[in-house]
Design a protein around this motif. Structure first.
Motif, mmCIF file in Angstrom:
data_model
loop_
_atom_site.group_PDB
_atom_site.id
_atom_site.type_symbol
_atom_site.label_atom_id
_atom_site.label_comp_id
_atom_site.label_asym_id
_atom_site.label_seq_id
_atom_site.Cartn_x
_atom_site.Cartn_y
_atom_site.Cartn_z
ATOM 1 N N LEU A 1 -15.335 -6.408 -9.968
ATOM 2 C CA LEU A 1 -14.621 -7.956 -10.363
ATOM 3 C C LEU A 1 -14.993 -9.835 -9.368
ATOM 4 C CD1 LEU A 1 -11.504 -6.924 -11.527
ATOM 5 C CD2 LEU A 1 -13.396 -7.913 -13.063
ATOM 6 N N SER A 2 -14.244 -8.788 -7.961
ATOM 7 C CA SER A 2 -14.558 -10.050 -7.222
ATOM 8 C C SER A 2 -15.918 -10.554 -6.883
ATOM 9 C CB SER A 2 -14.501 -9.250 -5.807
ATOM 10 O OG SER A 2 -14.028 -10.815 -4.694
ATOM 11 N N CYS A 3 -17.131 -9.548 -6.875
ATOM 12 C CA CYS A 3 -18.690 -9.909 -6.621
ATOM 13 C C CYS A 3 -19.184 -10.963 -8.239
ATOM 14 C CB CYS A 3 -19.233 -8.764 -6.833
ATOM 15 S SG CYS A 3 -19.194 -7.198 -5.485
ATOM 16 N N SER A 4 -17.896 -10.461 -8.796
ATOM 17 C CA SER A 4 -18.746 -11.290 -10.453
ATOM 18 C C SER A 4 -17.788 -12.519 -10.269
ATOM 19 C CB SER A 4 -18.479 -11.034 -11.317
ATOM 20 O OG SER A 4 -18.682 -9.234 -11.528
ATOM 21 N N ASP A 5 -17.259 -13.194 -9.472
ATOM 22 C CA ASP A 5 -16.258 -14.139 -9.219
ATOM 23 C C ASP A 5 -15.341 -14.086 -10.245
ATOM 24 O OD1 ASP A 5 -17.101 -16.417 -7.888
ATOM 25 O OD2 ASP A 5 -16.959 -17.749 -8.874
ATOM 26 N N ILE A 6 -14.420 -13.021 -10.488
ATOM 27 C CA ILE A 6 -13.131 -13.322 -10.762
ATOM 28 C C ILE A 6 -12.460 -12.426 -9.472
ATOM 29 C CG2 ILE A 6 -11.864 -12.117 -12.462
ATOM 30 C CD1 ILE A 6 -13.755 -11.517 -14.042
ATOM 31 N N TYR A 7 -11.621 -13.734 -9.293
ATOM 32 C CA TYR A 7 -10.700 -12.845 -8.480
ATOM 33 C C TYR A 7 -9.783 -11.959 -8.734
ATOM 34 C CZ TYR A 7 -7.407 -13.303 -4.505
ATOM 35 O OH TYR A 7 -6.596 -13.247 -3.097
ATOM 36 N N PRO A 8 -9.802 -10.854 -8.204
ATOM 37 C CA PRO A 8 -8.699 -9.305 -8.393
ATOM 38 C C PRO A 8 -7.933 -9.622 -7.828
ATOM 39 C CG PRO A 8 -10.475 -8.907 -6.820
ATOM 40 C CD PRO A 8 -10.212 -10.354 -6.826
ATOM 41 N N ILE A 9 -6.198 -9.245 -8.334
ATOM 42 C CA ILE A 9 -5.148 -9.317 -7.594
ATOM 43 C C ILE A 9 -4.797 -7.388 -7.844
ATOM 44 C CG2 ILE A 9 -2.432 -9.592 -7.751
ATOM 45 C CD1 ILE A 9 -3.361 -12.712 -8.642
ATOM 46 N N THR A 10 -4.786 -6.827 -6.741
ATOM 47 C CA THR A 10 -4.192 -5.186 -7.014
ATOM 48 C C THR A 10 -2.854 -5.524 -6.890
ATOM 49 O OG1 THR A 10 -6.532 -4.814 -6.263
ATOM 50 C CG2 THR A 10 -5.284 -3.196 -6.329
ATOM 51 N N ALA A 11 -1.878 -4.570 -7.408
ATOM 52 C CA ALA A 11 -0.938 -4.376 -7.275
ATOM 53 C C ALA A 11 -0.425 -2.902 -6.894
ATOM 54 C CB ALA A 11 0.362 -4.905 -7.668
ATOM 55 N N ILE A 12 -0.317 -2.474 -6.199
ATOM 56 C CA ILE A 12 -0.474 -0.505 -5.473
ATOM 57 C C ILE A 12 1.164 -0.569 -5.249
ATOM 58 C CG2 ILE A 12 -1.171 1.583 -5.182
ATOM 59 C CD1 ILE A 12 -3.812 -0.116 -6.166
ATOM 60 N N TYR A 13 1.768 0.053 -5.155
ATOM 61 C CA TYR A 13 3.104 0.771 -3.699
ATOM 62 C C TYR A 13 2.327 0.381 -2.470
ATOM 63 C CZ TYR A 13 6.666 1.253 -7.696
ATOM 64 O OH TYR A 13 6.940 1.799 -8.797
ATOM 65 N N SER A 14 2.608 0.240 -1.726
ATOM 66 C CA SER A 14 2.342 1.160 -0.490
ATOM 67 C C SER A 14 1.744 2.078 0.082
ATOM 68 C CB SER A 14 3.493 0.083 0.718
ATOM 69 O OG SER A 14 2.753 0.379 1.806
ATOM 70 N N THR A 15 2.890 2.693 0.039
ATOM 71 C CA THR A 15 2.357 4.329 0.480
ATOM 72 C C THR A 15 0.932 5.290 -0.812
ATOM 73 O OG1 THR A 15 3.506 6.417 0.229
ATOM 74 C CG2 THR A 15 4.163 5.024 -1.793
ATOM 75 N N PHE A 16 0.984 4.400 -1.760
ATOM 76 C CA PHE A 16 -0.571 4.820 -2.489
ATOM 77 C C PHE A 16 -1.420 3.560 -2.158
ATOM 78 C CE2 PHE A 16 3.445 6.026 -5.739
ATOM 79 C CZ PHE A 16 3.412 7.503 -5.313
ATOM 80 N N MET A 17 -1.395 2.637 -1.095
ATOM 81 C CA MET A 17 -2.385 2.152 -1.305
ATOM 82 C C MET A 17 -2.595 2.860 -0.134
ATOM 83 S SD MET A 17 -3.708 -0.871 -1.772
ATOM 84 C CE MET A 17 -2.462 -2.594 -2.142
ATOM 85 N N GLN A 18 -2.215 3.677 0.524
ATOM 86 C CA GLN A 18 -2.885 4.046 1.707
ATOM 87 C C GLN A 18 -3.978 5.039 1.138
ATOM 88 O OE1 GLN A 18 1.911 5.539 3.087
ATOM 89 N NE2 GLN A 18 0.170 7.436 2.749
ATOM 90 N N ARG A 19 -4.407 5.553 0.097
ATOM 91 C CA ARG A 19 -5.789 6.133 -0.321
ATOM 92 C C ARG A 19 -6.537 5.794 -0.980
ATOM 93 N NH1 ARG A 19 -2.202 9.211 -5.655
ATOM 94 N NH2 ARG A 19 -0.510 10.953 -4.380
ATOM 95 N N SER A 20 -6.339 4.375 -0.352
ATOM 96 C CA SER A 20 -7.096 3.502 -0.614
ATOM 97 C C SER A 20 -7.901 2.604 0.546
ATOM 98 C CB SER A 20 -7.478 2.687 -2.209
ATOM 99 O OG SER A 20 -5.891 2.220 -2.312
ATOM 100 N N TYR A 21 -7.629 3.130 1.410
ATOM 101 C CA TYR A 21 -7.979 2.538 2.368
ATOM 102 C C TYR A 21 -8.936 2.291 3.361
ATOM 103 C CZ TYR A 21 -8.306 2.511 7.771
ATOM 104 O OH TYR A 21 -7.995 1.771 9.595
ATOM 105 N N ASP A 22 -10.513 3.321 2.725
ATOM 106 C CA ASP A 22 -11.669 3.680 2.672
ATOM 107 C C ASP A 22 -12.131 2.096 1.726
ATOM 108 O OD1 ASP A 22 -14.449 4.235 3.594
ATOM 109 O OD2 ASP A 22 -14.369 4.853 1.615
ATOM 110 N N CYS A 23 -11.705 2.138 0.199
ATOM 111 C CA CYS A 23 -12.404 1.360 -0.249
ATOM 112 C C CYS A 23 -12.119 -0.171 0.334
ATOM 113 C CB CYS A 23 -11.915 1.824 -1.448
ATOM 114 S SG CYS A 23 -12.368 3.357 -1.910
#
Length: 312
Positions: A68-90
């Motif tokens: 989305l960000s590449c397409s000029d739409i500002y993305p807001i991602t809401a995830i619990y802190s403990t689960f955001m760990q899973r997306s560290y690499d991304c």
């Protein structure tokens, strides 16, 4: 104006803020099977075409947000802190390497009570701080949270924000008139000898402990965990002999570490005590009990202050 000041959760502040700013900015909300838990339901009900729940797939949520960000739409991602760990690499690979804007909202940051060791959000300061270009923040209340969200959206920043599973003050009519300057801290209590650097959920206990010690303790709201407010910090160093950093997260690689790095890089010779969660997993229990176990309660902070004062 919301008169039920003490009744609104940080999750709900997120939802109300995004709902109120929706007409002014082009953003989409992404969540991973936690639409209600992250407070987004009001926004997603009104703007179904501007929100997506990807299911329990946090890595995909972040990589999709980067698209989305590449397409000029500002993305807001809401995830619990403990689960955001899973997306560290991304976050590193799909956002930071490409210098893409996006807001990462980490709910349930800190010690979250009875869900046990898997649900404590105590690693996000360390891993977000390690990502080049990532702005790392923690609001002291709902109004400051709104201002940080607004700052991120308006300036298209790559910014992460952590907040606890707690209730807070929020008055939309006030906060829409204030602006927050990127990278600035705020002195909440002015003292003479000891300076507490803290933020978010730890401000309340810090102020209570400071108030037990006359006018000896300064308390600073370090709402920007990265970048730190070097201008204010250099002034505080001239005015205080002792420093205490307090964070509701693991000490390893956290906020206190960043202050130690600053002291080291600038040859600052001051006493400093780093308070936070030790290098072990925290058990389950209500938040107040856990704060005691982790020595982040008022009494534990007061003991450190008194130890410093007795040294003089």
């Amino acid at each position: 104006s919301n008169t039920d000041f003490d009744k609104i959760s940080y999750s709900k502040v997120l939802g109300e803020s995004l709902y109120s700013l929706a007409n002014d900015y082009n953003y989409h909300c992404i969540t991973a099977a936690m639409n209600i838990g992250t407070g987004l339901k009001k926004f997603t009900d009104k703007y179904p075409d501007r929100s997506i729940d990807v299911g329990i797939a946090e890595e995909h949520a972040v990589t999709y947000a980067a698209g989305l960000s590449c397409s000029d739409i500002y993305p807001i991602t809401a995830i619990y802190s403990t689960f955001m760990q899973r997306s560290y690499d991304c976050i590193i690979h799909d956002f930071a390497l490409q210098n893409l804007p996006g807001l990462f909202c980490m709910d349930r940051a800190g010690l979250v009570g009875n869900d046990g060791p898997t649900h404590h959000g105590v690693f996000d300061i360390g891993f977000m701080r390690s990502i080049p270009g990532m702005i790392v923040t923690a609001p002291k209340d709902g109004n400051e949270m709104f201002n940080l969200i607004h700052l991120a959206i308006e300036n298209k920043l790559m910014l992460s924000m952590r907040y606890p599973k707690e209730n807070t003050l929020f008055d939309l009519s006030i906060c829409s008139k204030e602006k927050i300057i990127l990278g600035t801290w705020e002195v909440l209590l002015k003292g003479s000898k000891i300076c507490i650097l803290t933020f978010g959920s730890m401000i309340s206990n810090s102020i209570k402990a400071a108030n037990l010690n006359n006018d000896n303790v300064t308390v600073v709201n370090c709402r920007f965990i990265k970048p730190i407010d070097e201008e204010l910090l250099s002034k505080l160093i001239l005015e205080h002999d002792y420093f205490i950093t307090i964070e509701e997260g693991v000490i390893s690689g956290g906020f206190g570490s960043s202050i130690l790095e600053y002291f080291s890089n600038n040859n600052v010779q001051k006493m400093i005590k780093i308070m936070g969660i030790q290098d072990e997993f925290t058990t389950h229990g209500d938040r107040n009990s856990l704060l005691k176990i982790c020595k982040l309660d008022v009494k534990s902070i007061d003991i450190i202050i008194k130890n410093y004062l007795n040294e003089q």
